[in-house]
Write an enzyme that holds these catalytic residues in place. Structure first.
Site, PDB file in Angstrom:
ATOM      1  N   ASN A   6       0.810  -1.223   0.000  1.00 32.11           N
ATOM      2  CA  ASN A   6       0.000   0.000   0.000  1.00 32.11           C
ATOM      3  C   ASN A   6       0.841   1.270   0.000  1.00 32.11           C
ATOM      4  O   ASN A   6       0.571   2.205  -0.750  1.00 32.11           O
ATOM      5  CB  ASN A   6      -0.921   0.009   1.219  1.00 32.11           C
ATOM      6  CG  ASN A   6      -1.724   1.287   1.305  1.00 32.11           C
ATOM      7  OD1 ASN A   6      -2.470   1.613   0.398  1.00 32.11           O
ATOM      8  ND2 ASN A   6      -1.533   2.038   2.379  1.00 32.11           N
ATOM      9  N   TRP A  35      -6.944   6.181  -6.319  1.00 34.46           N
ATOM     10  CA  TRP A  35      -6.251   6.991  -7.331  1.00 34.46           C
ATOM     11  C   TRP A  35      -6.697   8.439  -7.237  1.00 34.46           C
ATOM     12  O   TRP A  35      -5.891   9.369  -7.310  1.00 34.46           O
ATOM     13  CB  TRP A  35      -6.474   6.438  -8.746  1.00 34.46           C
ATOM     14  CG  TRP A  35      -5.439   5.392  -9.073  1.00 34.46           C
ATOM     15  CD1 TRP A  35      -5.574   4.038  -8.970  1.00 34.46           C
ATOM     16  CD2 TRP A  35      -4.086   5.634  -9.483  1.00 34.46           C
ATOM     17  NE1 TRP A  35      -4.397   3.415  -9.296  1.00 34.46           N
ATOM     18  CE2 TRP A  35      -3.462   4.361  -9.623  1.00 34.46           C
ATOM     19  CE3 TRP A  35      -3.344   6.760  -9.760  1.00 34.46           C
ATOM     20  CZ2 TRP A  35      -2.124   4.232 -10.027  1.00 34.46           C
ATOM     21  CZ3 TRP A  35      -2.007   6.627 -10.153  1.00 34.46           C
ATOM     22  CH2 TRP A  35      -1.424   5.378 -10.290  1.00 34.46           C
TER      23      TRP A  35
HETATM   24  P1  FAD Z   1      -4.044  -4.486   4.537  1.00 34.24           P
HETATM   25  O1  FAD Z   1      -3.234  -3.314   4.909  1.00 34.24           O
HETATM   26  O2  FAD Z   1      -3.807  -5.742   5.255  1.00 34.24           O
HETATM   27  O3  FAD Z   1      -5.575  -4.032   4.699  1.00 34.24           O
HETATM   28  C1  FAD Z   1      -6.644  -4.982   4.882  1.00 34.24           C
HETATM   29  C2  FAD Z   1      -7.720  -4.758   3.864  1.00 34.24           C
HETATM   30  O4  FAD Z   1      -8.288  -3.456   4.027  1.00 34.24           O
HETATM   31  C3  FAD Z   1      -7.205  -4.796   2.442  1.00 34.24           C
HETATM   32  O5  FAD Z   1      -7.096  -6.124   1.989  1.00 34.24           O
HETATM   33  C4  FAD Z   1      -8.272  -3.986   1.720  1.00 34.24           C
HETATM   34  O6  FAD Z   1      -9.408  -4.772   1.449  1.00 34.24           O
HETATM   35  C5  FAD Z   1      -8.632  -2.935   2.760  1.00 34.24           C
HETATM   36  N1  FAD Z   1      -7.849  -1.708   2.529  1.00 34.24           N
HETATM   37  C6  FAD Z   1      -6.584  -1.450   2.941  1.00 34.24           C
HETATM   38  N2  FAD Z   1      -6.215  -0.210   2.549  1.00 34.24           N
HETATM   39  C7  FAD Z   1      -7.272   0.305   1.872  1.00 34.24           C
HETATM   40  C8  FAD Z   1      -7.509   1.538   1.215  1.00 34.24           C
HETATM   41  N3  FAD Z   1      -6.595   2.519   1.171  1.00 34.24           N
HETATM   42  N4  FAD Z   1      -8.702   1.715   0.603  1.00 34.24           N
HETATM   43  C9  FAD Z   1      -9.654   0.757   0.638  1.00 34.24           C
HETATM   44  N5  FAD Z   1      -9.488  -0.434   1.248  1.00 34.24           N
HETATM   45  C10 FAD Z   1      -8.310  -0.650   1.850  1.00 34.24           C
HETATM   46  N6  FAD Z   1      -6.983  -1.986  -2.799  1.00 34.24           N
HETATM   47  C11 FAD Z   1      -7.667  -2.965  -3.408  1.00 34.24           C
HETATM   48  O7  FAD Z   1      -8.166  -3.881  -2.752  1.00 34.24           O
HETATM   49  N7  FAD Z   1      -7.845  -2.938  -4.768  1.00 34.24           N
HETATM   50  C12 FAD Z   1      -7.338  -1.949  -5.548  1.00 34.24           C
HETATM   51  O8  FAD Z   1      -7.554  -1.953  -6.762  1.00 34.24           O
HETATM   52  C13 FAD Z   1      -6.570  -0.932  -4.923  1.00 34.24           C
HETATM   53  N8  FAD Z   1      -5.999   0.052  -5.653  1.00 34.24           N
HETATM   54  C14 FAD Z   1      -5.250   1.012  -5.012  1.00 34.24           C
HETATM   55  C15 FAD Z   1      -4.673   2.040  -5.787  1.00 34.24           C
HETATM   56  C16 FAD Z   1      -3.900   3.019  -5.167  1.00 34.24           C
HETATM   57  C17 FAD Z   1      -3.290   4.119  -5.991  1.00 34.24           C
HETATM   58  C18 FAD Z   1      -3.707   2.983  -3.772  1.00 34.24           C
HETATM   59  C19 FAD Z   1      -2.889   4.043  -3.081  1.00 34.24           C
HETATM   60  C20 FAD Z   1      -4.301   2.009  -3.008  1.00 34.24           C
HETATM   61  C21 FAD Z   1      -5.081   1.014  -3.606  1.00 34.24           C
HETATM   62  N9  FAD Z   1      -5.695  -0.017  -2.853  1.00 34.24           N
HETATM   63  C22 FAD Z   1      -6.423  -0.981  -3.501  1.00 34.24           C
HETATM   64  C23 FAD Z   1      -5.693   0.026  -1.380  1.00 34.24           C
HETATM   65  C24 FAD Z   1      -4.553  -0.733  -0.690  1.00 34.24           C
HETATM   66  O9  FAD Z   1      -3.328  -0.378  -1.245  1.00 34.24           O
HETATM   67  C25 FAD Z   1      -4.717  -2.248  -0.760  1.00 34.24           C
HETATM   68  O10 FAD Z   1      -5.995  -2.623  -0.331  1.00 34.24           O
HETATM   69  C26 FAD Z   1      -3.695  -2.941   0.142  1.00 34.24           C
HETATM   70  O11 FAD Z   1      -2.390  -2.586  -0.207  1.00 34.24           O
HETATM   71  C27 FAD Z   1      -3.865  -4.443   0.017  1.00 34.24           C
HETATM   72  O12 FAD Z   1      -2.915  -5.117   0.792  1.00 34.24           O
HETATM   73  P2  FAD Z   1      -3.363  -5.878   2.112  1.00 34.24           P
HETATM   74  O13 FAD Z   1      -4.480  -6.785   1.824  1.00 34.24           O
HETATM   75  O14 FAD Z   1      -2.125  -6.432   2.706  1.00 34.24           O
HETATM   76  O15 FAD Z   1      -3.905  -4.652   2.978  1.00 34.24           O
END
Ligand code: FAD
Length: 477
Positions: free
Chosen positions: A339, A380
């Site tokens: 992230n 985004w």
């Molecule tokens: P963790 O940090 O473990 O978070 C747990 C869950 O919380 C994630 O799996 C996700 O479902 C949710 N989450 C976490 N951060 C966010 C956030 N900022 N916004 C909404 N939900 C969040 N996430 C996606 O699932 N799909 C995408 O297409 C996506 N595109 C992104 C584009 C950009 C430019 C940015 C900055 C972030 C984006 N994210 C997206 C949000 C976030 O980066 C990812 O959800 C996260 O990195 C997934 O890794 P994790 O499951 O280990 O997250």
């Protein structure tokens, strides 16, 4: 018990446990016909990208096996989703269709079409909360409007939504004779050229894979998530995003599993991210044009640069800025990016290169295994400063400082940009500033073995601020 079957129409809720549509169908004691429809037309430009299709192939295989173990199976059909489900209902003489509520605009259009076609009541249509913890129409501001700022949304969520204990998987599905199905292999969801070689080592799509990832996170990382989530070289975040996107685990299952972790700042911070996920779907639900248009009107005619070469270098991880390149190569290799690095790479594209957020959004959509319409477009636009509750445009990440802070030993860069692997840690995030001797002993020639930076970072920042001032009339702080 009736002999008239009911249909369970699976969407992005590819699981058996805590699946409200399936549970309702099983409870009716009627024979259950599970179906998944691949609709490549309705989503238009947002149809499933390459990485999505890889995941979907494996996830559908896993769901079908789970359903077979419960005495049933999965019917696969392809075509316009509403028309295909309605045709199936006629074919089997279904008395009801159960499905999950999805925030994507084309899914809502499909639901409206099914509901309208079934108005005569011969077959009933039931929509269940399978993907989200909140009902986007039920939570409003005091003025009765949808939320567009996260903190008040999170507060309202906390007041209105109460944890719902996840339901176990049904052991047996009421038997139905299943109609003909497409063969999964015939859908050709897997890539024909092998860009996915690292995917299968990294991911295990399906309900069992999701449960393993969740259990590991709860046991090993949840307690320290508030700190670990920013250490980009480590597995400090959950990696649950593709599993949550495809609904192989429900948000309530994740919420409930956290009860087993040590309570504290880590668990609180993680639950807040789950609420961010609710927030992005809330925003998309109420602003269906969000993936294509900035929410803030002053960004409608923003003078983005057309820079095909810059965009290509960014996509390939060849910008010459190590943390940006590491992130983009991680994305290409495993369909996922940390992230913090998503924010850094997005900021670099939008602000230093002044290329539209929409270009980055489209590339992420095609390459992420967790590409999610709501999360992708809201995030985004958040980075660009043009969406809901955005980071201001004038807040421009310095990728060198970000790298030094969140990848202090340079391990993340070394992992994904191997041509810099031997460089002294002092210069790993700005190799162009390294003395010649340091570059020579690491076998690096800037401009040959690793690109020179596409843009001087200070100049890029100054240009972005100047363009912003002119385009929106906003003073940069
Ligand atoms: P963790 O940090 O473990 O978070 C747990 C869950 O919380 C994630 O799996 C996700 O479902 C949710 N989450 C976490 N951060 C966010 C956030 N900022 N916004 C909404 N939900 C969040 N996430 C996606 O699932 N799909 C995408 O297409 C996506 N595109 C992104 C584009 C950009 C430019 C940015 C900055 C972030 C984006 N994210 C997206 C949000 C976030 O980066 C990812 O959800 C996260 O990195 C997934 O890794 P994790 O499951 O280990 O997250």
């Amino acid at each position: 018990m009736s002999n008239v079957p009911v249909i369970v129409w699976f969407r992005r809720d590819l699981r058996i446990a805590d699946q409200a549509a399936l549970a309702a169908a099983v409870e009716s004691t009627s024979p259950v016909i599970p179906v998944f429809v691949l609709d490549d037309d309705e989503a238009g430009a947002w149809k499933a990208g390459g990485a999505h299709r890889w995941w979907l192939h494996h996830s559908l295989g896993s769901l079908a096996s789970g359903l077979r173990r419960a005495g049933s199976g999965l019917v696969l059909r392809r075509g316009n989703s509403a028309a295909t489900v309605l045709a199936l209902a006629r074919e089997v003489g279904a008395s009801a269709i159960h499905t999950g509520i999805m925030p994507e605009p084309w899914e809502k259009t499909a639901d409206d079409a099914v509901a309208t076609a079934l108005k005569d009541g011969t077959c009933t249509f039931h929509r269940h909360p399978t993907a989200l913890m909140h009902d986007p129409d039920a939570i409003t501001t005091q003025a009765g409007k949808p939320f567009s700022v996260f903190t008040p949304f999170a507060n309202a969520f906390g007041r209105a939504v109460h944890p719902s204990p996840p339901a176990p998987a049904p052991k047996h599905l009421p038997k139905a004779s299943l109609p003909k199905s497409d063969a999964l292999a015939d859908w050709k969801l897997l890539p024909t050229i092998g860009w996915d070689s690292e995917f299968s080592g990294r991911w295990n799509p399906g309900e069992a894979g999701a449960a393993d990832v969740l259990a590991r996170f709860v046991a090993e990382a949840a307690e320290h998530y508030d700190i670990g989530r920013n250490e980009v070289a480590k597995e400090g975040s959950s990696s649950l995003s593709p599993h949550l996107h495809w609904g192989e685990v429900s948000p309530w299952q994740v919420w409930a599993a956290l009860e087993k972790a040590k309570p504290g700042a880590g668990v609180t911070a993680f639950r807040r991210e789950l609420i961010w996920r609710e927030f992005t779907s809330h925003v998309l639900w109420h602003h269906p044009t969000l993936p294509d248009e900035p929410l803030r009107p002053e960004f409608q005619s923003f003078p983005w640069r057309q820079d095909a070469a810059g965009l290509r270098a960014w996509q390939k991880g060849m910008t010459g800025v190590p943390i940006v390149d590491a992130g983009m190569r991680q994305l290409w290799s495993i369909g996922w990016m940390h992230n913090r690095v998503r924010m850094i790479t997005a900021s670099f594209l939008i602000k230093h290169l002044l290329v539209s957020w929409a270009e980055g959004e489209a590339w992420f959509w095609d390459t992420l295994v967790d590409g999610d319409l709501a999360n992708n477009s809201v995030n985004w636009q958040w980075v660009a400063g043009c969406g809901a509750d955005p980071s201001p445009f004038f807040r421009i990440f310095n990728p060198v400082l970000q790298g030094k802070k969140f990848d202090p030993a340079g391990d993340y860069v070394r992992r994904w940009v191997p041509e810099l692997a031997s460089l002294d840690t002092r210069y790993i995030h700005d190799p162009w500033a390294a003395p010649r001797s340091a570059l020579e002993s690491a076998g690096i020639t800037i401009g040959q073995t690793y690109p020179a930076p596409l843009i001087d970072l200070d100049e890029g920042r100054a240009r972005a601020l100047a363009v912003l001032r002119k385009a929106t009339g906003r003073a940069a702080a």
